[in-house]
Design a protein around this motif. Structure first.
Motif, PDB file in Angstrom:
ATOM      1  N   SER A 292      41.315  46.483  27.664  1.00 50.26           N
ATOM      2  CA  SER A 292      41.704  47.132  28.913  1.00 50.26           C
ATOM      3  C   SER A 292      41.186  46.297  30.077  1.00 50.26           C
ATOM      4  CB  SER A 292      41.132  48.546  28.995  1.00 50.26           C
ATOM      5  OG  SER A 292      41.718  49.379  28.016  1.00 50.26           O
ATOM      6  N   VAL A 293      41.996  46.221  31.129  1.00 47.49           N
ATOM      7  CA  VAL A 293      41.624  45.437  32.305  1.00 47.49           C
ATOM      8  C   VAL A 293      41.831  46.286  33.549  1.00 47.49           C
ATOM      9  CG1 VAL A 293      41.881  43.250  33.527  1.00 47.49           C
ATOM     10  CG2 VAL A 293      42.555  43.402  31.123  1.00 47.49           C
ATOM     11  N   ALA A 294      40.846  46.308  34.424  1.00 44.56           N
ATOM     12  CA  ALA A 294      40.986  46.886  35.756  1.00 44.56           C
ATOM     13  C   ALA A 294      40.858  45.739  36.750  1.00 44.56           C
ATOM     14  CB  ALA A 294      39.915  47.943  36.020  1.00 44.56           C
ATOM     15  N   GLY A 295      41.828  45.603  37.634  1.00 46.61           N
ATOM     16  CA  GLY A 295      41.815  44.458  38.534  1.00 46.61           C
ATOM     17  C   GLY A 295      42.133  44.842  39.965  1.00 46.61           C
ATOM     18  N   MET A 296      41.709  43.979  40.877  1.00 47.81           N
ATOM     19  CA  MET A 296      41.981  44.158  42.295  1.00 47.81           C
ATOM     20  C   MET A 296      42.418  42.828  42.892  1.00 47.81           C
ATOM     21  SD  MET A 296      38.647  46.467  43.323  1.00 47.81           S
ATOM     22  CE  MET A 296      39.253  46.799  44.968  1.00 47.81           C
ATOM     23  N   VAL A 297      43.471  42.868  43.708  1.00 45.93           N
ATOM     24  CA  VAL A 297      43.829  41.699  44.509  1.00 45.93           C
ATOM     25  C   VAL A 297      43.530  42.051  45.961  1.00 45.93           C
ATOM     26  CG1 VAL A 297      45.522  40.725  42.941  1.00 45.93           C
ATOM     27  CG2 VAL A 297      46.260  42.416  44.598  1.00 45.93           C
ATOM     28  N   CYS A 298      42.892  41.120  46.658  1.00 48.23           N
ATOM     29  CA  CYS A 298      42.321  41.422  47.973  1.00 48.23           C
ATOM     30  C   CYS A 298      42.731  40.368  48.989  1.00 48.23           C
ATOM     31  CB  CYS A 298      40.793  41.443  47.884  1.00 48.23           C
ATOM     32  SG  CYS A 298      40.138  42.359  46.459  1.00 48.23           S
ATOM     33  N   TYR A 299      43.003  40.822  50.217  1.00 42.10           N
ATOM     34  CA  TYR A 299      43.275  39.831  51.254  1.00 42.10           C
ATOM     35  C   TYR A 299      42.789  40.326  52.608  1.00 42.10           C
ATOM     36  CZ  TYR A 299      47.382  42.160  53.362  1.00 42.10           C
ATOM     37  OH  TYR A 299      48.233  43.022  54.023  1.00 42.10           O
ATOM     38  N   ARG A 300      42.506  39.325  53.433  1.00 43.27           N
ATOM     39  CA  ARG A 300      42.182  39.536  54.835  1.00 43.27           C
ATOM     40  C   ARG A 300      42.652  38.303  55.577  1.00 43.27           C
ATOM     41  NH1 ARG A 300      36.077  40.743  56.950  1.00 43.27           N
ATOM     42  NH2 ARG A 300      35.784  38.597  56.258  1.00 43.27           N
ATOM     43  N   PRO A 301      43.317  38.470  56.712  1.00 39.87           N
ATOM     44  CA  PRO A 301      43.815  37.303  57.451  1.00 39.87           C
ATOM     45  C   PRO A 301      42.723  36.274  57.686  1.00 39.87           C
ATOM     46  CG  PRO A 301      44.711  39.306  58.392  1.00 39.87           C
ATOM     47  CD  PRO A 301      43.700  39.737  57.363  1.00 39.87           C
ATOM     48  N   GLY A 302      43.057  35.023  57.406  1.00 38.83           N
ATOM     49  CA  GLY A 302      42.110  33.925  57.588  1.00 38.83           C
ATOM     50  C   GLY A 302      41.231  33.659  56.395  1.00 38.83           C
ATOM     51  N   GLU A 303      41.390  34.455  55.316  1.00 37.56           N
ATOM     52  CA  GLU A 303      40.574  34.296  54.120  1.00 37.56           C
ATOM     53  C   GLU A 303      41.458  33.956  52.919  1.00 37.56           C
ATOM     54  OE1 GLU A 303      37.362  34.471  54.133  1.00 37.56           O
ATOM     55  OE2 GLU A 303      36.824  35.578  55.959  1.00 37.56           O
ATOM     56  N   ARG A 304      40.831  33.344  51.918  1.00 37.82           N
ATOM     57  CA  ARG A 304      41.542  33.063  50.674  1.00 37.82           C
ATOM     58  C   ARG A 304      41.751  34.355  49.895  1.00 37.82           C
ATOM     59  NH1 ARG A 304      39.768  32.237  45.542  1.00 37.82           N
ATOM     60  NH2 ARG A 304      37.590  32.306  46.239  1.00 37.82           N
ATOM     61  N   SER A 305      42.953  34.544  49.365  1.00 37.27           N
ATOM     62  CA  SER A 305      43.233  35.727  48.558  1.00 37.27           C
ATOM     63  C   SER A 305      42.331  35.738  47.323  1.00 37.27           C
ATOM     64  CB  SER A 305      44.697  35.738  48.119  1.00 37.27           C
ATOM     65  OG  SER A 305      45.549  35.800  49.234  1.00 37.27           O
ATOM     66  N   ARG A 306      41.959  36.928  46.867  1.00 39.99           N
ATOM     67  CA  ARG A 306      41.045  37.057  45.733  1.00 39.99           C
ATOM     68  C   ARG A 306      41.655  37.927  44.639  1.00 39.99           C
ATOM     69  NH1 ARG A 306      35.860  36.097  47.955  1.00 39.99           N
ATOM     70  NH2 ARG A 306      36.191  34.828  49.823  1.00 39.99           N
ATOM     71  N   LEU A 307      41.321  37.575  43.411  1.00 38.46           N
ATOM     72  CA  LEU A 307      41.586  38.419  42.250  1.00 38.46           C
ATOM     73  C   LEU A 307      40.242  38.704  41.599  1.00 38.46           C
ATOM     74  CD1 LEU A 307      43.158  39.752  39.911  1.00 38.46           C
ATOM     75  CD2 LEU A 307      43.455  37.455  38.929  1.00 38.46           C
ATOM     76  N   ILE A 308      39.890  39.979  41.502  1.00 35.23           N
ATOM     77  CA  ILE A 308      38.614  40.396  40.913  1.00 35.23           C
ATOM     78  C   ILE A 308      38.927  41.403  39.817  1.00 35.23           C
ATOM     79  CG2 ILE A 308      36.373  41.476  41.371  1.00 35.23           C
ATOM     80  CD1 ILE A 308      36.727  40.567  44.315  1.00 35.23           C
ATOM     81  N   TYR A 309      38.314  41.253  38.659  1.00 35.33           N
ATOM     82  CA  TYR A 309      38.669  42.124  37.540  1.00 35.33           C
ATOM     83  C   TYR A 309      37.471  42.386  36.641  1.00 35.33           C
ATOM     84  CZ  TYR A 309      38.632  37.939  34.612  1.00 35.33           C
ATOM     85  OH  TYR A 309      38.234  36.804  33.942  1.00 35.33           O
ATOM     86  N   ARG A 310      37.619  43.403  35.817  1.00 36.56           N
ATOM     87  CA  ARG A 310      36.666  43.720  34.766  1.00 36.56           C
ATOM     88  C   ARG A 310      37.454  44.034  33.492  1.00 36.56           C
ATOM     89  NH1 ARG A 310      33.914  41.792  37.904  1.00 36.56           N
ATOM     90  NH2 ARG A 310      31.889  42.418  38.758  1.00 36.56           N
ATOM     91  N   THR A 311      36.874  43.714  32.340  1.00 40.44           N
ATOM     92  CA  THR A 311      37.533  43.987  31.065  1.00 40.44           C
ATOM     93  C   THR A 311      36.693  44.948  30.232  1.00 40.44           C
ATOM     94  OG1 THR A 311      36.497  42.063  30.008  1.00 40.44           O
ATOM     95  CG2 THR A 311      38.678  41.732  31.007  1.00 40.44           C
ATOM     96  N   MET A 312      37.375  45.602  29.308  1.00 40.22           N
ATOM     97  CA  MET A 312      36.706  46.503  28.374  1.00 40.22           C
ATOM     98  C   MET A 312      37.377  46.333  27.018  1.00 40.22           C
ATOM     99  SD  MET A 312      36.331  50.664  28.546  1.00 40.22           S
ATOM    100  CE  MET A 312      35.415  50.563  30.082  1.00 40.22           C
ATOM    101  N   LEU A 313      36.575  46.079  25.996  1.00 42.81           N
ATOM    102  CA  LEU A 313      37.098  45.836  24.655  1.00 42.81           C
ATOM    103  C   LEU A 313      36.958  47.092  23.800  1.00 42.81           C
ATOM    104  CD1 LEU A 313      38.233  43.893  22.526  1.00 42.81           C
ATOM    105  CD2 LEU A 313      35.883  43.175  22.047  1.00 42.81           C
ATOM    106  N   HIS A 314      38.059  47.526  23.208  1.00 44.66           N
ATOM    107  CA  HIS A 314      38.069  48.680  22.311  1.00 44.66           C
ATOM    108  C   HIS A 314      38.388  48.181  20.909  1.00 44.66           C
ATOM    109  CE1 HIS A 314      38.502  50.821  26.140  1.00 44.66           C
ATOM    110  NE2 HIS A 314      39.489  49.981  26.395  1.00 44.66           N
TER     111      HIS A 314
END
Length: 207
Positions: free
Chosen positions: A58-80
């Protein structure tokens, strides 16, 4: 958590000088996505996989942006691993952990936009949100995955796993992380996912 158009969230983010972050979850089992491949003429390609059991990443992820900044992908995983009594999926505590890690990494307020999953709307989640003064949360309209750029992250990840014959839970987890890490270092891809939903990607102030 207010159910307002994404444009409202963007206005709040500008007022607070905050990052606007879209969140979503997905899962991947040992049964890979089918993808086109090569094979000798007249011979149907066969990929042998281990699909038995309840193994799931399972993966929970976020894509983030703010003008003038590099876009980000931040995530966490969970193994079942399919064991009896094992937690299946992200719950309020794990979501809160992802939010805290994202806030620490970005170093600024967050305007969060996500769907109406029951875990997102629970009393426990509302309390966790209320205890974080740097966080504002808005809900996407019902049945509108096309408005969430994280959906495009999952689509690209699953295409990258096409025909992958992962044999073990550990191999599957490593493959998922590998695909996501590649995207983390390619900010232009995340910009494209924002644009694909009708949002303007961030405009960096410098190369």
């Amino acid at each position: 958590m207010a159910a307002l158009p994404v444009a409202w969230a963007k206005r709040v983010a500008r007022r607070l000088n905050a990052w606007i972050c879209f969140a979503d979850e997905c899962g991947q089992t040992l049964r890979p996505v089918k993808a086109a491949t090569w094979a000798p003429r007249g011979r149907t390609p066969v990929v042998s996989v281990t699909a038995a059991g309840g193994v799931r990443v399972s993966v929970a992820g976020m894509v983030c942006y703010r003008p003038g900044e590099r876009s980000r992908l931040i995530y966490r995983t969970m193994l079942h691993r399919g064991r009896k009594g094992e937690q299946k999926g992200f719950r309020e505590r794990e979501f809160a952990g992802l939010l805290d890690a994202t806030h620490q990494q970005l170093g600024a307020p967050i305007v969060l936009v996500w769907d109406g999953l029951s875990t997102h709307r629970s009393a426990k989640m509302r309390a966790l949100i209320a205890s974080r003064p740097w966080l504002r949360v808005y809900a996407l309209p019902a049945y509108a995955p096309e408005l969430n750029p994280v959906e495009k992250v999952w689509s690209a990840m699953k295409r990258g796993l096409g025909n992958l014959p992962a044999r073990t839970a550990e191999a599957l987890l490593e493959a998922v992380k590998n695909r996501l890490k590649r995207m983390q270092y390619r900010a232009h891809l995340i910009d494209g996912y924002f644009a694909g939903t009708g949002l303007s990607p961030p405009a960096p102030t410098r190369p």
